[in-house]
Design an enzyme around this catalytic site. Structure first.
Site, PDB file in Angstrom:
ATOM      1  N   ALA A  75     -22.889   1.859 -81.081  1.00  0.00           N
ATOM      2  CA  ALA A  75     -21.839   1.740 -80.070  1.00  0.00           C
ATOM      3  C   ALA A  75     -20.685   0.862 -80.541  1.00  0.00           C
ATOM      4  O   ALA A  75     -19.526   1.110 -80.195  1.00  0.00           O
ATOM      5  CB  ALA A  75     -22.427   1.184 -78.782  1.00  0.00           C
ATOM      6  N   THR A  76     -20.973  -0.153 -81.336  1.00  0.00           N
ATOM      7  CA  THR A  76     -19.893  -1.026 -81.812  1.00  0.00           C
ATOM      8  C   THR A  76     -18.893  -0.204 -82.621  1.00  0.00           C
ATOM      9  O   THR A  76     -17.668  -0.270 -82.397  1.00  0.00           O
ATOM     10  CB  THR A  76     -20.461  -2.171 -82.681  1.00  0.00           C
ATOM     11  N   ASN A 161     -23.794  -4.475 -69.310  1.00  0.00           N
ATOM     12  CA  ASN A 161     -25.037  -4.796 -70.010  1.00  0.00           C
ATOM     13  C   ASN A 161     -25.733  -6.048 -69.495  1.00  0.00           C
ATOM     14  O   ASN A 161     -26.932  -6.200 -69.659  1.00  0.00           O
ATOM     15  CB  ASN A 161     -24.785  -4.931 -71.514  1.00  0.00           C
ATOM     16  N   GLN A 189     -25.134   1.358 -71.956  1.00  0.00           N
ATOM     17  CA  GLN A 189     -26.254   1.051 -71.052  1.00  0.00           C
ATOM     18  C   GLN A 189     -26.508   2.185 -70.062  1.00  0.00           C
ATOM     19  O   GLN A 189     -27.522   2.184 -69.372  1.00  0.00           O
ATOM     20  CB  GLN A 189     -25.969  -0.260 -70.289  1.00  0.00           C
ATOM     21  N   SER A 209     -25.348   4.036 -78.140  1.00  0.00           N
ATOM     22  CA  SER A 209     -26.169   3.633 -79.290  1.00  0.00           C
ATOM     23  C   SER A 209     -27.582   4.173 -79.165  1.00  0.00           C
ATOM     24  O   SER A 209     -28.134   4.213 -78.061  1.00  0.00           O
ATOM     25  CB  SER A 209     -26.291   2.104 -79.296  1.00  0.00           C
ATOM     26  N   HIS A 211     -30.454   2.759 -80.169  1.00  0.00           N
ATOM     27  CA  HIS A 211     -31.556   1.817 -79.913  1.00  0.00           C
ATOM     28  C   HIS A 211     -31.669   1.350 -78.468  1.00  0.00           C
ATOM     29  O   HIS A 211     -32.578   0.589 -78.135  1.00  0.00           O
ATOM     30  CB  HIS A 211     -31.459   0.605 -80.858  1.00  0.00           C
ATOM     31  N   THR A 250     -21.964   9.450 -96.074  1.00  0.00           N
ATOM     32  CA  THR A 250     -23.150  10.315 -96.060  1.00  0.00           C
ATOM     33  C   THR A 250     -23.929  10.108 -94.769  1.00  0.00           C
ATOM     34  O   THR A 250     -24.131   8.969 -94.337  1.00  0.00           O
ATOM     35  CB  THR A 250     -24.044   9.978 -97.279  1.00  0.00           C
ATOM     36  N   CYS A 336     -25.878 -17.591 -76.783  1.00  0.00           N
ATOM     37  CA  CYS A 336     -26.069 -18.487 -77.924  1.00  0.00           C
ATOM     38  C   CYS A 336     -25.203 -18.007 -79.081  1.00  0.00           C
ATOM     39  O   CYS A 336     -25.712 -17.566 -80.098  1.00  0.00           O
ATOM     40  CB  CYS A 336     -27.505 -18.436 -78.392  1.00  0.00           C
TER      41      CYS A 336
HETATM   42  N1  PMP Z   1     -21.687  -2.020 -75.622  1.00  0.00           N
HETATM   43  C1  PMP Z   1     -22.630  -2.418 -74.757  1.00  0.00           C
HETATM   44  C2  PMP Z   1     -22.366  -2.293 -73.296  1.00  0.00           C
HETATM   45  C3  PMP Z   1     -23.836  -2.910 -75.233  1.00  0.00           C
HETATM   46  O1  PMP Z   1     -24.772  -3.321 -74.363  1.00  0.00           O
HETATM   47  C4  PMP Z   1     -24.052  -3.011 -76.635  1.00  0.00           C
HETATM   48  C5  PMP Z   1     -25.336  -3.569 -77.185  1.00  0.00           C
HETATM   49  N2  PMP Z   1     -25.693  -4.819 -76.642  1.00  0.00           N
HETATM   50  C6  PMP Z   1     -23.033  -2.577 -77.484  1.00  0.00           C
HETATM   51  C7  PMP Z   1     -21.875  -2.085 -76.944  1.00  0.00           C
HETATM   52  C8  PMP Z   1     -23.175  -2.645 -78.980  1.00  0.00           C
HETATM   53  O2  PMP Z   1     -24.146  -1.762 -79.430  1.00  0.00           O
HETATM   54  P1  PMP Z   1     -24.607  -1.800 -80.967  1.00  0.00           P
HETATM   55  O3  PMP Z   1     -25.023  -3.198 -81.246  1.00  0.00           O
HETATM   56  O4  PMP Z   1     -25.750  -0.842 -81.028  1.00  0.00           O
HETATM   57  O5  PMP Z   1     -23.458  -1.389 -81.806  1.00  0.00           O
END
Ligand code: PMP
Length: 412
Positions: A75-76, A161, A189, A209, A211, A250, A336
């Site tokens: 997602a980042t 989140n 989320q 994302s 995960h 890739t 933190c």
């Molecule tokens: N956006 C939101 C709302 C998230 O909760 C998160 C993960 N905490 C991210 C972006 C970033 O996701 P990632 O670390 O998998 O790139």
């Protein structure tokens, strides 16, 4: 069955991989290891087929065409590509000048949205950071009031989140469409937990994302609308031209296969899972706020995700609370980020005071959370708060009916 400790209540941070996802991924580490870019042999074709399948699985989850799915590292990266890529594509003035265009976002977005927007501001764009109301929900009316002639992009998360609240995304997307403004949502989320239909809702760009949906880490996707309008983006990673030039490199074949499988499982199981988790969350919220006085649920009472609870407890010290509940793996209301403990900017943004923000817990449940685990968390947190308050003179004063806001403290 004995309870295994610590109990995991931090599914908003990350989820374990579903074993069905791992099983789907395994062959792609070993016998099916090809590069999807290899057009001349079976290894390459196998990889390409697997990516096509994953693209279809993700497209079904989002309600889009598979050609509109761009695989990323998470997602980042999706947020960076969407926000910087759209701003650079639709800018009003060339780089190096001010007034390149106006962007609307919100002060309680994830850093993966706030920081790209802040970088664009340094580079000559303007931005409005909407301040949320105390319930945390951003409405279409708030966006309407912030729209300007030169607004090129609105980026607002679907669900928060930290507090789990849900913004008025379909209404905001419609408003943006009417005004010809590109709309991006960080749905990290939301996706996989709640039904998503980007076509029906008129969303232009959507990030998530793997995960967070019981898939692997380091993989995610960006939905990029291809029709009505066709959204264009300036690529942020240049190279081999994979993902139709939106994202070179890739393909992370194992990750993509896992993301696809995770998406398929979520699509099929989210209704039943959401109902189960919502019941659990409400039970937890009710039990804790009844057992513990001077406690509050943060965020909107109903407009929230099924699985994320965020509760503040008055008259306890934040670090003490975290120590006392160490058998529950959850998040505190403090970030933190450095050596210092900063109160959460999200809770502060809602107007929660520093003290209360510190003594807050985000408890997020998931696919394998049991009633037994929820019972344990309720009992442990209740015990911890009561114990910490035994040592709190302020809590004694509060119980004696002294209004602490009127007390004049001696300063030495
Ligand atoms: N956006 C939101 C709302 C998230 O909760 C998160 C993960 N905490 C991210 C972006 C970033 O996701 P990632 O670390 O998998 O790139």
């Amino acid at each position: 069955m004995t309870l295994r400790l610590p109990v995991y209540m931090d599914h908003a941070a990350t989820t374990p991989c579903d074993p069905r996802v791992v099983e789907a991924m395994l062959p792609y580490f070993t016998e099916k290891f090809g590069n999807a870019g290899s057009r001349n042999h079976k290894f390459g074709w196998e990889a390409e087929d697997a990516i096509d399948t994953a693209r279809e699985q993700v497209a079904s989850l989002l309600g889009c065409n598979e050609k509109e799915v761009v695989f990323t590292s998470g997602a980042t990266e999706s947020n960076n590509l969407a926000i910087k890529g759209a701003a650079e594509m639709y800018e009003k003035r060339p780089a190096g000048e001010t007034g390149r265009g106006h962007i609307i976002t919100c002060a309680i977005e994830h850093k993966a949205v706030l920081d790209p927007v802040k970088r664009l501001v340094k580079e000559g764009f303007d931005a409005t950071f909407l301040q949320p109301p105390t319930d945390g929900v951003i409405t279409a009316e708030m966006v309407r009031a912030a729209l300007r002639e030169d607004t090129i992009l609105v980026t607002l998360m679907w669900a928060n989140n930290e507090i789990g609240t849900i913004n008025e995304v379909p209404q905001i997307a419609r408003l943006c469409k009417d005004r010809g403004v590109i709309f991006h949502t960080d749905a990290t989320q939301w996706v996989g937990k709640m039904p998503t239909d980007v076509e029906k809702d008129g969303i232009d760009l959507l990030s998530f994302s793997g995960h967070k949906i019981y898939g692997p880490k380091g993989v995610g996707a960006l939905y990029v609308r291809r029709r009505n309008p066709r959204v264009r983006l300036v690529a942020q990673v240049d190279g081999g031209g994979q993902e139709r030039g939106f994202r070179s490199g890739t393909h992370n074949i194992t990750g993509i296969v896992g993301l696809g499988k995770a998406a398929e499982i979520c699509r099929l199981e989210m209704d039943a899972e959401g109902a189960r988790l919502s019941k659990m969350r409400k039970r937890m919220e009710t039990a804790l706020t009844h057992a513990i006085d001077v406690s509050q649920i943060n965020g909107h009472a109903e407009k929230r995700l099924p699985h994320i609870a965020n509760i503040s407890f008055g008259f306890v010290e934040g670090e003490g609370l975290m120590m006392a509940v160490k058998n529950i793996a959850c998040s505190s209301g403090s970030a933190c980020t450095s050596a210092s403990l900063e109160p959460s900017y999200v809770l502060k943004g809602l107007g929660v005071g520093d003290e209360l923000a510190h003594s807050s817990l985000r408890l997020s449940m998931g696919r394998w959370t049991t009633d037994e685990q929820v019972d344990y968390a309720i009992a442990e947190i209740t015990k911890a708060v009561h114990k910490l308050r035994e040592m709190s003179p302020l809590y004694d004063m509060h119980k004696e009916g002294i209004d602490l806001s009127t007390v004049e403290w001696a300063h030495h």
